[in-house]
Design a protein around this motif. Structure first.
Motif, PDB file in Angstrom:
ATOM      1  N   GLU A  14      13.460 -65.463  12.259  1.00  0.00           N
ATOM      2  CA  GLU A  14      14.880 -65.495  11.889  1.00  0.00           C
ATOM      3  C   GLU A  14      15.445 -64.087  11.759  1.00  0.00           C
ATOM      4  O   GLU A  14      16.535 -63.791  12.244  1.00  0.00           O
ATOM      5  N   LEU A  15      14.713 -63.208  11.093  1.00  0.00           N
ATOM      6  CA  LEU A  15      15.153 -61.822  10.927  1.00  0.00           C
ATOM      7  C   LEU A  15      15.249 -61.098  12.263  1.00  0.00           C
ATOM      8  O   LEU A  15      16.189 -60.341  12.512  1.00  0.00           O
ATOM      9  N   LEU A  16      14.265 -61.331  13.125  1.00  0.00           N
ATOM     10  CA  LEU A  16      14.252 -60.686  14.436  1.00  0.00           C
ATOM     11  C   LEU A  16      15.444 -61.135  15.274  1.00  0.00           C
ATOM     12  O   LEU A  16      16.159 -60.314  15.849  1.00  0.00           O
ATOM     13  N   PHE A  17      15.691 -62.441  15.336  1.00  0.00           N
ATOM     14  CA  PHE A  17      16.820 -62.942  16.122  1.00  0.00           C
ATOM     15  C   PHE A  17      18.154 -62.511  15.519  1.00  0.00           C
ATOM     16  O   PHE A  17      19.109 -62.228  16.256  1.00  0.00           O
ATOM     17  N   ALA A  18      18.250 -62.423  14.204  1.00  0.00           N
ATOM     18  CA  ALA A  18      19.476 -61.951  13.561  1.00  0.00           C
ATOM     19  C   ALA A  18      19.737 -60.497  13.952  1.00  0.00           C
ATOM     20  O   ALA A  18      20.875 -60.116  14.243  1.00  0.00           O
ATOM     21  N   ARG A  22      22.995 -59.061  16.149  1.00  0.00           N
ATOM     22  CA  ARG A  22      23.879 -58.000  15.661  1.00  0.00           C
ATOM     23  C   ARG A  22      23.987 -56.851  16.656  1.00  0.00           C
ATOM     24  O   ARG A  22      24.982 -56.125  16.659  1.00  0.00           O
ATOM     25  N   HIS A  23      22.965 -56.641  17.481  1.00  0.00           N
ATOM     26  CA  HIS A  23      22.935 -55.482  18.371  1.00  0.00           C
ATOM     27  C   HIS A  23      23.241 -55.797  19.834  1.00  0.00           C
ATOM     28  O   HIS A  23      23.267 -54.885  20.658  1.00  0.00           O
ATOM     29  N   LYS A  24      23.487 -57.039  20.140  1.00  0.00           N
ATOM     30  CA  LYS A  24      23.832 -57.385  21.524  1.00  0.00           C
ATOM     31  C   LYS A  24      25.193 -56.792  21.860  1.00  0.00           C
ATOM     32  O   LYS A  24      26.108 -56.829  21.040  1.00  0.00           O
ATOM     33  N   GLN A  25      25.294 -56.240  23.043  1.00  0.00           N
ATOM     34  CA  GLN A  25      26.565 -55.725  23.543  1.00  0.00           C
ATOM     35  C   GLN A  25      26.724 -56.227  24.968  1.00  0.00           C
ATOM     36  O   GLN A  25      26.096 -55.699  25.885  1.00  0.00           O
ATOM     37  N   TYR A  26      27.523 -57.266  25.123  1.00  0.00           N
ATOM     38  CA  TYR A  26      27.726 -57.820  26.456  1.00  0.00           C
ATOM     39  C   TYR A  26      28.493 -56.796  27.264  1.00  0.00           C
ATOM     40  O   TYR A  26      29.534 -56.310  26.833  1.00  0.00           O
ATOM     41  N   LEU A  64      23.133 -55.912  36.054  1.00  0.00           N
ATOM     42  CA  LEU A  64      23.952 -55.409  34.952  1.00  0.00           C
ATOM     43  C   LEU A  64      23.508 -56.018  33.612  1.00  0.00           C
ATOM     44  O   LEU A  64      23.372 -55.318  32.607  1.00  0.00           O
ATOM     45  N   LEU A  65      23.238 -57.306  33.597  1.00  0.00           N
ATOM     46  CA  LEU A  65      22.800 -57.975  32.371  1.00  0.00           C
ATOM     47  C   LEU A  65      21.365 -57.596  32.018  1.00  0.00           C
ATOM     48  O   LEU A  65      21.044 -57.394  30.838  1.00  0.00           O
ATOM     49  N   ASP A  66      20.508 -57.494  33.024  1.00  0.00           N
ATOM     50  CA  ASP A  66      19.119 -57.091  32.767  1.00  0.00           C
ATOM     51  C   ASP A  66      19.079 -55.711  32.123  1.00  0.00           C
ATOM     52  O   ASP A  66      18.357 -55.486  31.147  1.00  0.00           O
ATOM     53  N   GLU A  67      19.854 -54.780  32.655  1.00  0.00           N
ATOM     54  CA  GLU A  67      19.867 -53.419  32.115  1.00  0.00           C
ATOM     55  C   GLU A  67      20.429 -53.399  30.694  1.00  0.00           C
ATOM     56  O   GLU A  67      19.909 -52.688  29.826  1.00  0.00           O
ATOM     57  N   ALA A  68      21.449 -54.179  30.414  1.00  0.00           N
ATOM     58  CA  ALA A  68      22.017 -54.232  29.063  1.00  0.00           C
ATOM     59  C   ALA A  68      20.982 -54.764  28.071  1.00  0.00           C
ATOM     60  O   ALA A  68      20.887 -54.278  26.939  1.00  0.00           O
ATOM     61  N   THR A  69      20.206 -55.734  28.499  1.00  0.00           N
ATOM     62  CA  THR A  69      19.160 -56.295  27.636  1.00  0.00           C
ATOM     63  C   THR A  69      18.098 -55.240  27.330  1.00  0.00           C
ATOM     64  O   THR A  69      17.689 -55.059  26.183  1.00  0.00           O
ATOM     65  N   MET A  70      17.651 -54.536  28.357  1.00  0.00           N
ATOM     66  CA  MET A  70      16.627 -53.532  28.156  1.00  0.00           C
ATOM     67  C   MET A  70      17.156 -52.367  27.315  1.00  0.00           C
ATOM     68  O   MET A  70      16.431 -51.800  26.498  1.00  0.00           O
ATOM     69  N   GLU A  71      18.424 -52.041  27.476  1.00  0.00           N
ATOM     70  CA  GLU A  71      19.035 -50.970  26.681  1.00  0.00           C
ATOM     71  C   GLU A  71      19.061 -51.359  25.210  1.00  0.00           C
ATOM     72  O   GLU A  71      18.828 -50.523  24.322  1.00  0.00           O
ATOM     73  N   MET A  72      19.347 -52.620  24.913  1.00  0.00           N
ATOM     74  CA  MET A  72      19.352 -53.078  23.524  1.00  0.00           C
ATOM     75  C   MET A  72      17.975 -52.863  22.901  1.00  0.00           C
ATOM     76  O   MET A  72      17.867 -52.402  21.759  1.00  0.00           O
ATOM     77  N   ILE A  73      16.942 -53.168  23.651  1.00  0.00           N
ATOM     78  CA  ILE A  73      15.587 -53.006  23.122  1.00  0.00           C
ATOM     79  C   ILE A  73      15.245 -51.527  22.973  1.00  0.00           C
ATOM     80  O   ILE A  73      14.640 -51.114  21.987  1.00  0.00           O
ATOM     81  N   ARG A  74      15.667 -50.696  23.919  1.00  0.00           N
ATOM     82  CA  ARG A  74      15.421 -49.248  23.798  1.00  0.00           C
ATOM     83  C   ARG A  74      16.103 -48.683  22.553  1.00  0.00           C
ATOM     84  O   ARG A  74      15.553 -47.820  21.875  1.00  0.00           O
ATOM     85  N   ARG A  75      17.306 -49.180  22.244  1.00  0.00           N
ATOM     86  CA  ARG A  75      17.996 -48.718  21.033  1.00  0.00           C
ATOM     87  C   ARG A  75      17.197 -49.073  19.783  1.00  0.00           C
ATOM     88  O   ARG A  75      17.256 -48.364  18.786  1.00  0.00           O
ATOM     89  N   ALA A  76      16.463 -50.151  19.840  1.00  0.00           N
ATOM     90  CA  ALA A  76      15.647 -50.563  18.694  1.00  0.00           C
ATOM     91  C   ALA A  76      14.465 -49.627  18.511  1.00  0.00           C
ATOM     92  O   ALA A  76      13.933 -49.515  17.410  1.00  0.00           O
ATOM     93  N   SER A  77      14.053 -48.992  19.579  1.00  0.00           N
ATOM     94  CA  SER A  77      12.903 -48.091  19.505  1.00  0.00           C
ATOM     95  C   SER A  77      13.283 -46.851  18.751  1.00  0.00           C
ATOM     96  O   SER A  77      12.528 -46.133  18.237  1.00  0.00           O
TER      97      SER A  77
END
Length: 77
Positions: A14-18, A22-26, A64-77
């Motif tokens: 639940e915490l991970l998905f929350a 919060r960090h998704k940017q379409y 475009l969507l694949d890169e946005a997804t990977m960028e979200m994860i990189r921001r978490a790093s």
């Protein structure tokens, strides 16, 4: 490593998905063009909460969507 209780596992998920929600940017360009897709990523997270490894498991079919997804994860790093 100690086994997680079912309740602790659900709470962690639940915490991970929350956090992800919060960090998704379409991407604005994708929104303007009506581009949508559904994909999957694999993320390994260390005990300290840092991202250890991540990979695209299934593409959305839209770079475009694949890169946005990977960028979200990189921001978490």
């Amino acid at each position: 490593a100690p086994a997680w209780s079912p309740v602790a596992r659900v709470r962690y998920e639940e915490l991970l998905f929350a956090w992800m929600n919060r960090h998704k940017q379409y991407p604005l360009l994708a929104r303007r063009r009506g581009i949508e897709g559904s994909g999957a990523v694999r993320v390994r997270i260390g005990r300290d909460g840092r991202v250890i490894d991540h990979a695209l498991q299934r593409s959305t079919g839209q770079a475009l969507l694949d890169e946005a997804t990977m960028e979200m994860i990189r921001r978490a790093s």
